[in-house]
Design a protein around this motif. Structure first.
Motif: not given
Length: 478
Positions: A222, A226, A395, A461, A465
C-alpha cells in the motif's frame, strides 16, 4: 452506454498473422524482455476499434426513468455552478474507451496517463474532473543506430508514422522527425500492470528490441502501489556482425493534455540525482487554480550506458532549439552536451508556446551481444482539488512529502532502482494463475487486464488511508 472492455476478450489473442518470431522472443528472454504467452497482443500497424454503443428496450427505459430524472437534475444543478458532473450519461463529449488502448501508467489514486498499444500517451486524467483523450504526440521514444562499419545508420520514432494524431504543422516541429516505423514487424503485449513492445528488426534489421513498461500495482503493497511512476526497460540484442552504437531518446512536452501546454508559465529544469539517475523536471502551471504538476523524465546511467539531456526544445525554434534541430543533433552525435546539466531552470513559457524536454541514453552493443537501458516517468501533484473546493493530500505524500520538485526526483529514482523488486512481486501474484492449465487462455489475460480501471478509472487515493468513492459527489471521473 458503452459495451465491451478496454482489452477486448477473444478466444485466441495470438492468431498466426500476429506472431512474433520465436527466435526474437528467445533472444529477448533476458531480464524479463520477453512477454508471457498469456498476454493480450496487437500488431503496431493495426488500428484501435471504438467500442460499440448498445441501446435499451422500451421496458428497460421505463424502469430506469426515475433514475434518469434524478441524474438529469443532478447534472443540471452541477452545470449551474459551472461544474461537470462525475456521472453524465447525457453528454457524449467524454473520454471514449476503445478495445485497444493499452496498459495505463502508474499506481492507484495519483492521477493517470494511458499509453496506447502504438506508443501514444493519452487519456490525461491528472486533475479530477478533467480527462483529455487526445494523445500528446511530442511524448515519444525514438532510436538512433550506427554501426562500426559506418555503412548503415537508422533513426526512427518508435511509433508508426501513419498515426492519425500526427499532423504536419511546420518544418521545425515533430513532423520533421523520422517516422519510419511501419509497425508490421512490431507487436504490443499487455498483461496489466506490465506491457511489452517487441520490435522484431524494426527499424534496424539486425537489432531486436523489447520495451517493457512496468507500473507499481502490487497486491498488499500500500506504499508503492500509490506511486505516480512507470519504468520503461529496453532490452537490445545485436544480431549483426558489427558493433552497434544505440541511442534511445525520450521526449516529453510540458503538458497535461489538450491545450494545457499553451497556457504559459511552465518551465523546465535538468537534474543529476543519486545512483546515476539523471533527467529533466517539467514544472507545469495548471489553469483555474488547480494544484501544479511536476513531471520527471529520467534514465539510469551505468558503466555501459551514458545519459545526457536537452532541458528545453520547442516546436517553432523561435525562443529555443527547435524539435528539428534537436533531432538533427541526435542523428549526428547520438547524444547531447553534458554541459546541459548546468543549465538551471528555463524561463517560464509564454502563452501559446510549447516547452519540451529530451533525455538520451547511449550504449554500445557488441555483435551477438545484449544490453539493457532503463527510463522512468513520474508526475507529482501532491494536492488534489475537487470541483467543490475540497483539497486533500494524495496517498504517496505520506512517503514523499508535498514538494512537487523533490518528490518527483525521488519518485523516478526509486522507480529506476526498485523496478526489479516490483516485477518479482507481480510475478509471484500472477504466476499461479498463468500456469494453471485448467484455466482458458482468454480468462488469464482478461482477469488481469480488466484491473486497469483501478488506475485509469478516475480513482483518487488520499492520505490517512482514505479512498474516495468514485460515485460520491466529491469524486469525479471521466
Amino acid at each position: 452506454m458503452v459495451s465491451g472492455h478496454l482489452f477486448h476478450c477473444r478466444k485466441n489473442s495470438w492468431p498466426p498473422e500476429e506472431y512474433v518470431g520465436r527466435t526474437a522472443l528467445q533472444l529477448l528472454d533476458l531480464d524479463g524482455g520477453s512477454p508471457p504467452e498469456q498476454a493480450w497482443r496487437r500488431r503496431l500497424n493495426s488500428h484501435a476499434n471504438i467500442l460499440k454503443e448498445f441501446s435499451v428496450t422500451f421496458m428497460e427505459a421505463m424502469k430506469m426513468m426515475t433514475l434518469g430524472v434524478r441524474l438529469w437534475s443532478y447534472v443540471r444543478e452541477e452545470a449551474s455552478h459551472g461544474r461537470k458532473a462525475p456521472i453524465d450519461p447525457f453528454t457524449r463529449e467524454r473520454c471514449k474507451p476503445s478495445a485497444s488502448q493499452g496498459v495505463p501508467l502508474g499506481g492507484m489514486g495519483s492521477g493517470s496517463i494511458s499509453r496506447g498499444f502504438r506508443g501514444e500517451f493519452k487519456n490525461w486524467h491528472i486533475i479530477p474532473g478533467l480527462c483529455e483523450n487526445s494523445p500528446v504526440m511530442e511524448n515519444q521514444f525514438s532510436i538512433f543506430v550506427s554501426r562500426d562499419s559506418g555503412n548503415k545508420k537508422y533513426s526512427s520514432v518508435l511509433a508508426p508514422g501513419h498515426h492519425e494524431g500526427l499532423k504536419k504543422c511546420n518544418d521545425s516541429g515533430i513532423s520533421s522527425w523520422d517516422w519510419n516505423l511501419s509497425g508490421q514487424h512490431s507487436t504490443y503485449h499487455a498483461l496489466f500492470p506490465r506491457a511489452w513492445t517487441i520490435y522484431d528488426g524494426e527499424p534496424d534489421p539486425d537489432l531486436k528490441i523489447s520495451c517493457r513498461q512496468i507500473s507499481p500495482f502490487i497486491p498488499h503493497d500500500y506504499k508503492d502501489s500509490s506511486l505516480p511512476a512507470s519504468v520503461f526497460v529496453y532490452t537490445l540484442v545485436n544480431t549483426g556482425r558489427d558493433r552497434a552504437k544505440v541511442s534511445l531518446l525520450m521526449t516529453w512536452a510540458n503538458s497535461i493534455g489538450g491545450f494545457s501546454h499553451h497556457s504559459g508559465g511552465h518551465f523546465n529544469e535538468p537534474f543529476i540525482g543519486d545512483d546515476g539517475v539523471s533527467g529533466v523536471l517539467l514544472h507545469h502551471k495548471t489553469a483555474k487554480d488547480n494544484p501544479p504538476v511536476t513531471f520527471s523524465i529520467a534514465a539510469c546511467e551505468t558503466q555501459n550506458v551514458s545519459v545526457t539531456v536537452l532541458p528545453v526544445f520547442g516546436l517553432s525554434g523561435e525562443n529555443h532549439v527547435s524539435a528539428k534541430e534537436m533531432w538533427d543533433t541526435m542523428s549526428k552525435d547520438g547524444h547531447f552536451s553534458r554541459e546541459n546539466f548546468n543549465a538551471g531552470c528555463s524561463m517560464p513559457s509564454s502563452s501559446g508556446e510549447t516547452l519540451c524536454a529530451a533525455v538520451s541514453a547511449s550504449t554500445w552493443v557488441e555483435p551477438h551481444g545484449r544490453c539493457t537501458v532503463a527510463f522512468a516517468l513520474a508526475w507529482s501533484s501532491p494536492k488534489v482539488k475537487f470541483q467543490k473546493g475540497c483539497t486533500y493530500n494524495r496517498r504517496y505524500t505520506e512517503f514523499y512529502g508535498t514538494s512537487e520538485r523533490s518528490s518527483s526526483i525521488n519518485l523516478v529514482h526509486d522507480a529506476l532502482t526498485k523496478y526489479r523488486l516490483w516485477e518479482e512481486e507481480i510475478e509471484k501474484w500472477q504466476d499461479p494463475i498463468l500456469k494453471d492449465e485448467k484455466l482458458p487462455e482468454w480468462y488469464k489475460f482478461t482477469l488481469f487486464n480488466e484491473l486497469y480501471f483501478l488506475v485509469a478509472g478516475g480513482t483518487v487515493w488520499t492520505g490517512q488511508d482514505r479512498t474516495l468513492d468514485l460515485n460520491s459527489p466529491a469524486s469525479t471521473s471521466c
